[in-house]
Design a protein around this motif. Structure first.
Motif, PDB file in Angstrom:
ATOM      1  N   ALA A 288     114.845  -1.821  55.298  1.00 31.15           N
ATOM      2  CA  ALA A 288     114.355  -3.123  54.862  1.00 31.15           C
ATOM      3  C   ALA A 288     113.208  -3.010  53.873  1.00 31.15           C
ATOM      4  CB  ALA A 288     113.903  -3.937  56.075  1.00 31.15           C
ATOM      5  N   LYS A 289     113.403  -3.684  52.728  1.00 32.32           N
ATOM      6  CA  LYS A 289     112.316  -3.801  51.759  1.00 32.32           C
ATOM      7  C   LYS A 289     111.734  -5.220  51.827  1.00 32.32           C
ATOM      8  CE  LYS A 289     111.319  -3.431  46.845  1.00 32.32           C
ATOM      9  NZ  LYS A 289     111.842  -3.657  45.488  1.00 32.32           N
ATOM     10  N   ASP A 290     112.609  -6.185  52.116  1.00 33.56           N
ATOM     11  CA  ASP A 290     112.175  -7.579  52.148  1.00 33.56           C
ATOM     12  C   ASP A 290     112.733  -8.254  53.405  1.00 33.56           C
ATOM     13  OD1 ASP A 290     110.875  -9.831  51.314  1.00 33.56           O
ATOM     14  OD2 ASP A 290     111.745  -9.825  49.312  1.00 33.56           O
ATOM     15  N   ARG A 395     110.560   1.940  57.311  1.00 27.19           N
ATOM     16  CA  ARG A 395     110.511   3.391  57.085  1.00 27.19           C
ATOM     17  C   ARG A 395     111.853   3.885  56.539  1.00 27.19           C
ATOM     18  NH1 ARG A 395     107.468   6.723  61.935  1.00 27.19           N
ATOM     19  NH2 ARG A 395     105.367   5.961  61.523  1.00 27.19           N
ATOM     20  N   GLN A 396     112.935   3.331  57.094  1.00 27.28           N
ATOM     21  CA  GLN A 396     114.263   3.744  56.619  1.00 27.28           C
ATOM     22  C   GLN A 396     114.421   3.440  55.137  1.00 27.28           C
ATOM     23  OE1 GLN A 396     117.189   1.911  59.174  1.00 27.28           O
ATOM     24  NE2 GLN A 396     116.875   3.406  60.802  1.00 27.28           N
ATOM     25  N   TYR A 397     113.924   2.272  54.720  1.00 29.82           N
ATOM     26  CA  TYR A 397     114.013   1.951  53.289  1.00 29.82           C
ATOM     27  C   TYR A 397     113.233   2.976  52.463  1.00 29.82           C
ATOM     28  CZ  TYR A 397     113.323  -0.205  48.793  1.00 29.82           C
ATOM     29  OH  TYR A 397     113.277  -0.406  47.436  1.00 29.82           O
ATOM     30  N   MET A 398     112.010   3.274  52.896  1.00 22.09           N
ATOM     31  CA  MET A 398     111.168   4.194  52.117  1.00 22.09           C
ATOM     32  C   MET A 398     111.794   5.581  52.037  1.00 22.09           C
ATOM     33  SD  MET A 398     107.258   3.177  53.094  1.00 22.09           S
ATOM     34  CE  MET A 398     107.401   3.346  54.855  1.00 22.09           C
ATOM     35  N   VAL A 399     112.425   6.011  53.131  1.00 21.64           N
ATOM     36  CA  VAL A 399     112.958   7.375  53.157  1.00 21.64           C
ATOM     37  C   VAL A 399     114.356   7.455  52.547  1.00 21.64           C
ATOM     38  CG1 VAL A 399     113.725   9.232  54.699  1.00 21.64           C
ATOM     39  CG2 VAL A 399     111.533   8.117  55.072  1.00 21.64           C
ATOM     40  N   MET A 400     115.238   6.523  52.928  1.00 23.19           N
ATOM     41  CA  MET A 400     116.624   6.666  52.477  1.00 23.19           C
ATOM     42  C   MET A 400     116.887   6.068  51.094  1.00 23.19           C
ATOM     43  SD  MET A 400     119.035   6.583  55.806  1.00 23.19           S
ATOM     44  CE  MET A 400     118.604   5.000  56.472  1.00 23.19           C
ATOM     45  N   GLU A 401     116.112   5.047  50.710  1.00 22.82           N
ATOM     46  CA  GLU A 401     116.325   4.454  49.385  1.00 22.82           C
ATOM     47  C   GLU A 401     115.374   5.032  48.336  1.00 22.82           C
ATOM     48  OE1 GLU A 401     118.602   2.298  48.309  1.00 22.82           O
ATOM     49  OE2 GLU A 401     119.536   1.706  50.193  1.00 22.82           O
ATOM     50  N   GLU A 402     114.189   5.394  48.767  1.00 20.33           N
ATOM     51  CA  GLU A 402     113.180   5.825  47.785  1.00 20.33           C
ATOM     52  C   GLU A 402     112.791   7.288  47.895  1.00 20.33           C
ATOM     53  OE1 GLU A 402     109.759   3.367  48.638  1.00 20.33           O
ATOM     54  OE2 GLU A 402     110.327   1.965  47.038  1.00 20.33           O
ATOM     55  N   SER A 403     113.179   7.939  48.976  1.00 19.65           N
ATOM     56  CA  SER A 403     112.715   9.309  49.259  1.00 19.65           C
ATOM     57  C   SER A 403     111.213   9.421  49.071  1.00 19.65           C
ATOM     58  CB  SER A 403     113.413  10.326  48.346  1.00 19.65           C
ATOM     59  OG  SER A 403     114.787  10.201  48.453  1.00 19.65           O
ATOM     60  N   SER A 404     110.481   8.437  49.591  1.00 20.88           N
ATOM     61  CA  SER A 404     109.053   8.411  49.304  1.00 20.88           C
ATOM     62  C   SER A 404     108.177   8.811  50.483  1.00 20.88           C
ATOM     63  CB  SER A 404     108.657   7.007  48.820  1.00 20.88           C
ATOM     64  OG  SER A 404     108.864   6.081  49.866  1.00 20.88           O
ATOM     65  N   ALA A 405     108.746   9.562  51.431  1.00 19.68           N
ATOM     66  CA  ALA A 405     107.927  10.008  52.565  1.00 19.68           C
ATOM     67  C   ALA A 405     106.895  11.024  52.090  1.00 19.68           C
ATOM     68  CB  ALA A 405     108.813  10.620  53.646  1.00 19.68           C
ATOM     69  N   ALA A 406     105.877  11.232  52.912  1.00 17.69           N
ATOM     70  CA  ALA A 406     104.850  12.217  52.584  1.00 17.69           C
ATOM     71  C   ALA A 406     105.479  13.615  52.492  1.00 17.69           C
ATOM     72  CB  ALA A 406     103.761  12.209  53.659  1.00 17.69           C
ATOM     73  N   GLN A 407     104.853  14.429  51.677  1.00 20.04           N
ATOM     74  CA  GLN A 407     105.298  15.810  51.468  1.00 20.04           C
ATOM     75  C   GLN A 407     105.606  16.548  52.770  1.00 20.04           C
ATOM     76  OE1 GLN A 407     104.952  17.413  48.162  1.00 20.04           O
ATOM     77  NE2 GLN A 407     106.138  19.070  49.071  1.00 20.04           N
ATOM     78  N   GLU A 408     104.672  16.449  53.740  1.00 21.89           N
ATOM     79  CA  GLU A 408     104.866  17.194  54.997  1.00 21.89           C
ATOM     80  C   GLU A 408     106.107  16.714  55.741  1.00 21.89           C
ATOM     81  OE1 GLU A 408     101.878  15.043  54.400  1.00 21.89           O
ATOM     82  OE2 GLU A 408     100.675  15.655  56.129  1.00 21.89           O
TER      83      GLU A 408
ATOM     84  N   LYS B  68     114.946  10.763  62.600  1.00 21.77           N
ATOM     85  CA  LYS B  68     115.230   9.334  62.820  1.00 21.77           C
ATOM     86  C   LYS B  68     113.939   8.523  62.839  1.00 21.77           C
ATOM     87  CE  LYS B  68     117.720   6.147  65.869  1.00 21.77           C
ATOM     88  NZ  LYS B  68     118.948   5.771  65.138  1.00 21.77           N
ATOM     89  N   ARG B  69     112.939   9.027  63.564  1.00 19.05           N
ATOM     90  CA  ARG B  69     111.673   8.284  63.664  1.00 19.05           C
ATOM     91  C   ARG B  69     110.909   8.284  62.343  1.00 19.05           C
ATOM     92  NH1 ARG B  69     114.803   8.348  67.975  1.00 19.05           N
ATOM     93  NH2 ARG B  69     114.129   6.736  69.413  1.00 19.05           N
ATOM     94  N   ALA B  70     111.224   9.248  61.486  1.00 21.87           N
ATOM     95  CA  ALA B  70     110.596   9.234  60.161  1.00 21.87           C
ATOM     96  C   ALA B  70     111.354   8.298  59.228  1.00 21.87           C
ATOM     97  CB  ALA B  70     110.554  10.640  59.581  1.00 21.87           C
ATOM     98  N   GLY B  71     112.515   7.807  59.675  1.00 22.36           N
ATOM     99  CA  GLY B  71     113.266   6.866  58.841  1.00 22.36           C
ATOM    100  C   GLY B  71     114.528   7.451  58.224  1.00 22.36           C
ATOM    101  N   ASN B  72     114.794   8.741  58.487  1.00 21.47           N
ATOM    102  CA  ASN B  72     115.974   9.364  57.880  1.00 21.47           C
ATOM    103  C   ASN B  72     117.165   9.296  58.835  1.00 21.47           C
ATOM    104  OD1 ASN B  72     117.833  10.852  56.470  1.00 21.47           O
ATOM    105  ND2 ASN B  72     116.332  12.355  55.763  1.00 21.47           N
ATOM    106  N   GLU B  73     117.760   8.116  58.876  1.00 14.15           N
ATOM    107  CA  GLU B  73     118.905   7.869  59.748  1.00 14.15           C
ATOM    108  C   GLU B  73     120.076   8.790  59.393  1.00 14.15           C
ATOM    109  OE1 GLU B  73     118.934   5.866  62.257  1.00 14.15           O
ATOM    110  OE2 GLU B  73     121.068   5.607  62.685  1.00 14.15           O
ATOM    111  N   PHE B  74     120.198   9.088  58.128  1.00 16.00           N
ATOM    112  CA  PHE B  74     121.298   9.927  57.655  1.00 16.00           C
ATOM    113  C   PHE B  74     121.219  11.326  58.267  1.00 16.00           C
ATOM    114  CE2 PHE B  74     124.298  11.610  54.697  1.00 16.00           C
ATOM    115  CZ  PHE B  74     125.063  10.504  54.345  1.00 16.00           C
ATOM    116  N   LEU B  75     120.055  11.931  58.136  1.00 14.25           N
ATOM    117  CA  LEU B  75     119.870  13.280  58.680  1.00 14.25           C
ATOM    118  C   LEU B  75     120.001  13.265  60.203  1.00 14.25           C
ATOM    119  CD1 LEU B  75     119.158  16.248  58.409  1.00 14.25           C
ATOM    120  CD2 LEU B  75     116.748  15.599  58.149  1.00 14.25           C
ATOM    121  N   PHE B  76     119.475  12.211  60.821  1.00 19.57           N
ATOM    122  CA  PHE B  76     119.602  12.104  62.275  1.00 19.57           C
ATOM    123  C   PHE B  76     121.064  12.118  62.690  1.00 19.57           C
ATOM    124  CE2 PHE B  76     120.797   8.991  65.579  1.00 19.57           C
ATOM    125  CZ  PHE B  76     120.475   9.766  66.686  1.00 19.57           C
TER     126      PHE B  76
END
Lengths: 437, 264
Positions: A288-290, A395-408, B68-76
């Motif tokens: 979700a973005k919006d 979080r899913q939007y940030m990670v799966m649509e933008e790949s914008s998670a923190a480096q670690e 999954k908790r980081a938001g990467n449903e695909f990898l999960f």
């Protein structure tokens, strides 16, 4: 009393008040339906039981005993005293006066006595709540997101309730000295009757009318205040608990679009170049973005929130000074849904992109990444609002649509993908410990 | 202690045998030096109790929980489906794990993807072993020790299990003392939701310090944990307060083993 101009005014006020309320409540419904569909109509028996326990029974409210106790006073007072509104409605429309007094007889007096006691308890509870908010200044009522309107809103509601209860008591009190009184005097208001002792019968009659009108017009005005206030929770608390998540809190939904894609990837016989099936819509956004990317239960949650802040008070991130406040997440979703709804109204029924979104313009990434997914906020909510579900979708939007998670985090995910563990260890070493038994 | 070793599923399969329960070790339990001690303690207890148990060994892979908790449903879901293929291939029916995150994911999030197993957290399994008499604690070496317990979010709030760990502490006859925030109100250690793998956001305190301070208020000799990540967070907290000399952070499996003279 007989039918006259007053009854026409009453009827008009009633119809107008209900019509405006229906229009504004309809807008909230429309805003809720901006969300995607989700099936929460299964397990009906459990849902009724849950609503009975949590909303009617206030079972989570009493987890904080002081607030819980006084809230029950206001809640019970609200529900029961409103029975008297039935009589007011009949009297108002037909020009009768205390129409139920003579058919009910002694029962009537007992009932009114009971309502008066409740009214006093409601006033006491409201004063206690005003005290907690403004004198004692409990921290959860004074977090950043409470500045301005939310704080005023909370106080207005309590003050309006006190005024309405006084109108009720003074109405009865003024009638206590009237020779033509059809019933009474009543338990509490007779002690207030001395205020009116010097007045003529005419004057008493006028006073009684003034308080009668103040009470009912006050109620109608308050009804129309609800859609603009956190106080809308008195309505949405019920559906909100009925549609609540009944699964264990640790169980997060599996995204079905992802499931289809992963299954295709893992199926050796799948044709990767196959055209999408007939009628298959554009692939939807992951996460979700919006507000439109959320589901309708998420948005209903936002309108059901009364900003009590128990979620935020329990949040480990908030308690250690991080920006995340689960209550703010809910308030942001509601505010954004209001903006999108107003946009739709202004653009003849369709949303015109305003270049803004729930993410970044309302909820910052810093807030979303501070969550430990510990479910303390979900557990704390007296009406089973689920801020965590929204945080996860964003979080899913940030990670799966933008790949914008923190480096670690990206490193962790790369490790999971390549080594089957979040750290950089070889999968072949997984059972080394077993030789050290 | 037993000199037996714990077989892998591949070994079992080769011998045409089926275990009654699979021990899902988890990534922390496999690789983290501190968590490996918990893994070994639990494995020794299982063998001592004569449980017919196996591990996946090199075939185990991350459940996908942190992804999954980081938001990467695909990898999960990739991880989940790969694991489910392995587990179903071995016809696994029952799983026990020392990690509440693995426990939650296997129990709640795998069924919809085709993985249906009876999943138990090791505190539940140990409680069952003790109740059925398969395991007896006779040493009483921890009798009277002052112990507090930190509820893991993914065992407690997430799955409603508050009693099993407390029952174990009762069994070892320790002097149990609750923290102010416990059970459904228990404060997170700060590691969940993939926080373990990143720096915390800006604030005025780290969550594990807040929680450790609360644990220290109970003046414990031992802080009991039931999750390898909580264990790390609480151990770091105790070190931060320079109390590691006097206060130990131990998993319930370790406590059960330490309580002494296990017999079956």
């Amino acid at each position: 009393m007989s039918f006259g101009i007053a009854n026409i005014i009453f009827l008009a006020a009633l119809i107008i008040a209900i019509a405006i309320f229906a229009k504004n409540a309809g807008k909230i419904r429309r805003n809720i339906m901006l969300g995607k569909d989700v099936n929460r109509s299964d397990r009906k028996g459990e849902r009724w039981k849950n609503m009975g326990l949590v909303a009617f029974g206030q079972s989570k409210m009493v987890k904080r005993p002081i607030a819980g106790f006084f809230h029950i006073l206001i809640y019970v007072g609200f529900v029961l005293i409103n029975i008297e509104v039935l009589e007011i409605l009949i009297d108002g429309v037909f020009g009768t006066h205390r129409v139920l007094a003579s058919p009910l007889g002694a029962v009537y007096t007992t009932a009114i006595n009971f309502f008066e006691v409740l009214a006093v308890l409601v006033i006491v509870a409201c004063v206690v709540f005003l005290w907690r908010r403004n004198v004692q200044r409990l921290p959860r009522f004074h977090k950043d997101e409470m500045k301005g309107w939310p704080t005023k809103d909370g106080n207005y509601i309590l003050i309006i309730e006190i005024v309405l209860m006084f109108a009720l008591l003074l109405m009865n009190a003024s009638e206590a000295n009237m020779e033509a009184a059809v019933a009474g005097p009543y338990l509490v208001s007779q002690h207030l009757a001395s205020f009116f002792s010097g007045m003529s019968q005419e004057g008493l009659h006028t006073a009684e009318r003034v308080f009668w009108w103040a009470h009912i017009l006050g109620i109608l005005a308050f009804l129309n205040y609800l859609p603009f206030s956190k106080h809308f929770h008195i309505i949405l608390a019920f559906p909100n608990t009925w549609y609540a998540n009944l699964n264990p809190k640790g169980k997060f939904d599996n995204n079905e679009t992802v499931t289809r894609e992963v299954k295709m990837m893992m199926d050796p016989s799948a044709d990767p170049y196959a055209a999408p099936a007939e009628g298959q819509a554009e692939p939807e956004r992951f996460g979700a973005k919006d507000v439109m990317d959320l589901d309708w239960v998420n948005i209903m949650n936002a309108y059901a929130c009364t900003e009590c802040g128990r979620c935020t008070a329990e949040c480990p991130a908030n308690q250690t000074g991080k920006k995340l406040s689960p209550r703010k997440i809910m308030m942001d979703v509601r505010d954004r849904a209001d903006i999108v709804g107003a946009n739709i109204d202004a653009n003849k029924g369709t949303f015109k992109d305003d270049g803004k979104s729930l993410l970044d313009d309302h909820i910052s990434r810093e807030e979303l990444w501070a969550c430990t997914t510990c479910n303390a906020c979900v557990e704390a909510c007296p009406v089973q609002i689920d801020p965590l579900n929204i945080i996860m979708k964003m979080r899913q939007y940030m990670v799966m649509e933008e790949s914008s998670a923190a480096q670690e985090l990206n490193l962790m995910m790369t490790n999971v993908e390549n080594n089957g563990a979040p750290w950089q260890f070889a999968q072949a070493d997984r059972d080394n410990w077993a030789s050290e038994l | 202690m037993s000199q037996q070793s714990i077989p892998s599923m591949a070994d079992m399969m080769a011998q045409g045998k089926q275990p009654e329960v699979l021990f899902w070790v988890g990534c922390a339990g496999s690789f983290d030096d501190r968590a490996k001690k918990i893994t070994k303690a639990f494995a020794r207890i299982l063998l001592q109790a004569g449980v017919n148990v196996a591990i996946l060994g090199k075939e185990e892979s991350c459940t996908g929980d942190p992804a999954k908790r980081a938001g990467n449903e695909f990898l999960f879901q990739m991880q989940a489906m790969t694991n489910i293929e392995v587990l179903n291939g071995y016809e696994i029916k029952k799983i026990v794990t020392t990690c509440p995150h693995c426990f939650n994911t296997l129990k709640n999030e795998y069924p919809a993807l085709g993985g249906n197993y009876e999943v138990m957290h090791h505190t539940q399994y140990l409680k069952e072993l003790l109740e059925s008499g398969k395991l007896k604690i006779e040493g009483g070496k921890l009798k009277g020790k002052r112990i507090t317990f930190h509820d893991p979010c993914y065992l407690g709030r997430a799955n409603g299990e508050y009693e099993a760990p407390r029952k174990l502490i009762e069994t070892i006859e320790a002097e149990f003392v609750e923290m102010r925030r416990c059970k459904s109100k228990g404060l997170c250690c700060g590691a969940g939701g993939a926080q373990m793998f990143k720096e915390p956001e800006k604030g005025n305190k780290d969550i594990n310090i807040e929680r450790t301070e609360e644990a220290l208020e109970t003046q414990p000799e031992i802080i009991a944990a039931a999750c390898p990540f909580c264990n790390t967070m609480m151990s770091d907290g105790v070190k931060n307060k320079e109390k590691e000399g006097s206060i130990k952070v131990l998993d319930l499996a370790e406590l059960v083993e330490m309580a002494g003279d296990l017999s079956s």
